[in-house]
Design an enzyme around this catalytic site. Structure first.
Site, PDB file in Angstrom:
ATOM      1  N   LYS A 144       2.842   0.102 -10.914  1.00 38.96           N
ATOM      2  CA  LYS A 144       2.733   1.553 -10.711  1.00 38.96           C
ATOM      3  C   LYS A 144       4.043   2.284 -11.006  1.00 38.96           C
ATOM      4  CE  LYS A 144       5.019   1.516  -6.597  1.00 38.96           C
ATOM      5  NZ  LYS A 144       5.830   2.370  -5.742  1.00 38.96           N
ATOM      6  N   ALA A 187       8.146   4.472   4.601  1.00 33.59           N
ATOM      7  CA  ALA A 187       8.580   4.023   5.924  1.00 33.59           C
ATOM      8  C   ALA A 187       8.794   5.194   6.895  1.00 33.59           C
ATOM      9  CB  ALA A 187       9.864   3.200   5.794  1.00 33.59           C
ATOM     10  N   SER A 242      10.762   9.924  -4.301  1.00 39.18           N
ATOM     11  CA  SER A 242      10.586   8.674  -5.049  1.00 39.18           C
ATOM     12  C   SER A 242      11.617   8.561  -6.164  1.00 39.18           C
ATOM     13  CB  SER A 242       9.174   8.613  -5.648  1.00 39.18           C
ATOM     14  OG  SER A 242       9.163   7.838  -6.830  1.00 39.18           O
ATOM     15  N   ARG A 243      12.304   7.428  -6.203  1.00 37.84           N
ATOM     16  CA  ARG A 243      13.327   7.215  -7.231  1.00 37.84           C
ATOM     17  C   ARG A 243      12.711   7.206  -8.628  1.00 37.84           C
ATOM     18  NH1 ARG A 243      16.033   3.868  -3.622  1.00 37.84           N
ATOM     19  NH2 ARG A 243      14.784   2.080  -4.218  1.00 37.84           N
ATOM     20  N   ASN A 244      11.541   6.574  -8.762  1.00 40.23           N
ATOM     21  CA  ASN A 244      10.920   6.487 -10.079  1.00 40.23           C
ATOM     22  C   ASN A 244      10.511   7.861 -10.600  1.00 40.23           C
ATOM     23  OD1 ASN A 244      10.759   3.563 -10.656  1.00 40.23           O
ATOM     24  ND2 ASN A 244       9.692   3.560  -8.695  1.00 40.23           N
ATOM     25  N   ASP A 274      -0.776   3.309  -3.932  1.00 45.85           N
ATOM     26  CA  ASP A 274       0.683   3.279  -4.003  1.00 45.85           C
ATOM     27  C   ASP A 274       1.183   4.162  -5.151  1.00 45.85           C
ATOM     28  OD1 ASP A 274       3.238   2.622  -3.355  1.00 45.85           O
ATOM     29  OD2 ASP A 274       3.110   0.514  -3.916  1.00 45.85           O
ATOM     30  N   GLY A 276       0.836  -1.202   0.000  1.00 46.71           N
ATOM     31  CA  GLY A 276       0.000   0.000   0.000  1.00 46.71           C
ATOM     32  C   GLY A 276       0.860   1.238   0.000  1.00 46.71           C
TER      33      GLY A 276
END
Lengths: 341, 341
Positions: B195, B144, B258-260, B248, B140
């Site tokens: 995603k 962290a 976010s790396r993406n 997500d 989900g």
């Protein structure tokens, strides 16, 4: 483009109406007109070729006819765009009933519900113009300023009339504006109404500084409630997961200038609902519709925890932290049951 | 809580594993253990009660047992959590096969696909532990750091075993963490894989400065592609619109870290894919999976325009502006057909 309208009148000089008129010129349409209620402002628009009140910073191409004379503009038109705020919708179109060219379709851009009747804009239009003019809706994540700036966007034309849908696609589409069609008119139109309460709740998340996990969960679970209520109100569940539902919700949640998000953010920061409402020139649509949605929800026997808590925060003095705790500690649920088509 | 596990081992000391171990203590569980691969680092974690490598800034409660001795921790455990990066999943669990307490379920937190086999983490685990231990997944919008900070979040436990699902709900739920159950294990797990490509595309939108309309449209249309591909790969279409799919995706698109998204943003700004990959310590999952997704897509005969364009930008030197133009000028479509369940 084959099938495209040849002469379009955009009725209403607001931000979205003005941006769409510009877009139609950019899409290659030669005969575009913009109707403005106020003759003095119409003259200003026509002379200065700018719309400082509703779309500051963008020019209005010289090819766009601008006037407050509805009949003169509508003569010969084969498509009308209703870009009138929902609160003026009935009066504006009633006033021009006699001048409407017979059989010419109306594309409605208005969002929200009529205050007393709780009718959708297309329903108000149908009451005013009768069966003589077919009404469809165009809705999606379409912030007017971005479209005026030539940034890409997509939208949905909602109508069960596939030929009309294709005509609107052919008329409005260009390299920066992509139009999908969807036969579910009610669903497309309801998406733009129901998303406001969830956007307001997302604003409350921001105000409470709950972080991105919480906001993503709120939007995901809010979508379940939008689809559930929207289906009860006559839309297709799946439609709400498209551009006019999810798409419009996302842009409202992202946009710092969204009234619904901002209203919610101030609620989350602890301001009183009365103070916020008093300080805003225009009431946020989500705040205005929280009560009717709450009534609908109970009438249809639906469980919509987020909508319920928003209603309580706005109308029963519920503290945002209490609302959050209530949402987080409900009984354990099966998600698949909520998502089943 | 009735039905909750009594003794849990979190296998893996990464950010999410450490945050979940803290969460379990907060949820009232007395016997929580954290397994760490590296004995020296395990000693550091145990003595200093902080995890500066993977979850800096948060303490580790004294009640959590920390060790690199898997067998010692697993003795008596009635729930295991696999918080191992997908690339180490097979080796870690293979190494401890002999020490696994029989019949004890594993909750997998790993995201992504195994590099060579393209198996999902739960499939890798099933290969390693066999039928002896039931495997479920928890996925989900769960950054962290935010969970460690006590901010609210929601997640989904995916397993067709309703009793196991309820047990995980009872074990992990508290006032800041809400767990839904969903019998569609494959769908819940695939959401976290698919995603990434759409999040990368959303980053490209950011890099090109296309605005909020475009990003909202991209995410909405990206969801259609995720659901379409996810269904072909064995998930239920509806699952992808839940917390483990849409939720997500949203948190990945929103999160600046976010790396993406970041990878995509740099592609959009015009950096070469080689330069970006060379400068990042860890390759973005979306960049790594674009090729296998592209192969799957063709094998299943699916039309996924966004995934196709991402593949071309990453692997065929396609310019982002060209990709955008191609997406905006495709043939006119019926949205309802794309959304139909």
């Amino acid at each position: 483009v084959s099938g495209a309208a040849r002469q379009v009148v955009v009725v209403g000089d607001g931000g979205w109406g003005t941006a769409l008129a510009r877009l139609l010129v950019g899409a290659g349409l030669e005969r575009v007109a913009l109707w403005c209620h106020d003759p003095d402002y119409a003259e200003h628009l026509d002379r200065r070729r700018t719309n400082p009140r509703y779309l500051p910073g963008f020019d209005i191409p010289p090819s766009i006819r601008i006037s407050a004379d509805f009949a003169a503009l509508a003569d010969g038109a084969d498509l009308l765009v209703s870009a009138v705020p929902t609160s003026y919708l009935r009066s504006v179109w009633s006033a021009h009933r006699a001048a409407l060219p017979p059989g010419v379709p109306i594309v409605s851009l208005s969002k929200g519900l009529e205050a007393d009747t709780l009718l959708r804009p297309s329903q108000v239009l149908a009451e005013v113009v009768g069966d003589a003019l077919p009404v469809c809706v165009l809705s999606g994540p379409n912030i007017a300023r971005e479209i005026a700036a030539g940034l890409p966007a997509a939208s949905v034309v909602g109508t069960p009339d596939a030929e009309l849908a294709r005509r609107v696609q052919a008329t409005c589409s260009c390299a920066t504006f992509r139009v999908y069609r969807n036969p579910d008119l009610a669903g497309v139109e309801l998406g733009g109404v129901l998303k406001n309460v969830v956007a307001l709740a997302a604003g409350i998340c921001d105000g409470l500084e709950l972080g991105d996990n919480a906001k993503a969960a709120l939007v995901s679970r809010g979508m379940v409630e939008i689809a559930r209520l929207g289906e009860a109100l006559g839309g297709q569940r799946a439609t709400f997961y498209g551009l006019s539902g999810l798409g419009d919700l996302l842009v409202t949640c992202m946009s710092p200038s969204s009234r619904n998000r901002t209203f919610g953010e101030r609620v989350g920061r602890g301001e009183s609902v009365e103070d916020i409402a008093a300080s805003m020139a225009q009431v946020a649509e989500g705040a205005r519709t929280a009560r009717p949605l709450h009534e609908w929800m109970h009438r249809h026997g639906l469980v919509l925890p987020i909508c319920e808590e928003v209603y309580r925060m706005l109308h029963e003095g519920r503290a945002p932290r209490e609302a959050l705790h209530a949402l987080m500690t409900r009984a354990h649920k099966d998600e698949a049951r909520d998502l089943a088509p």
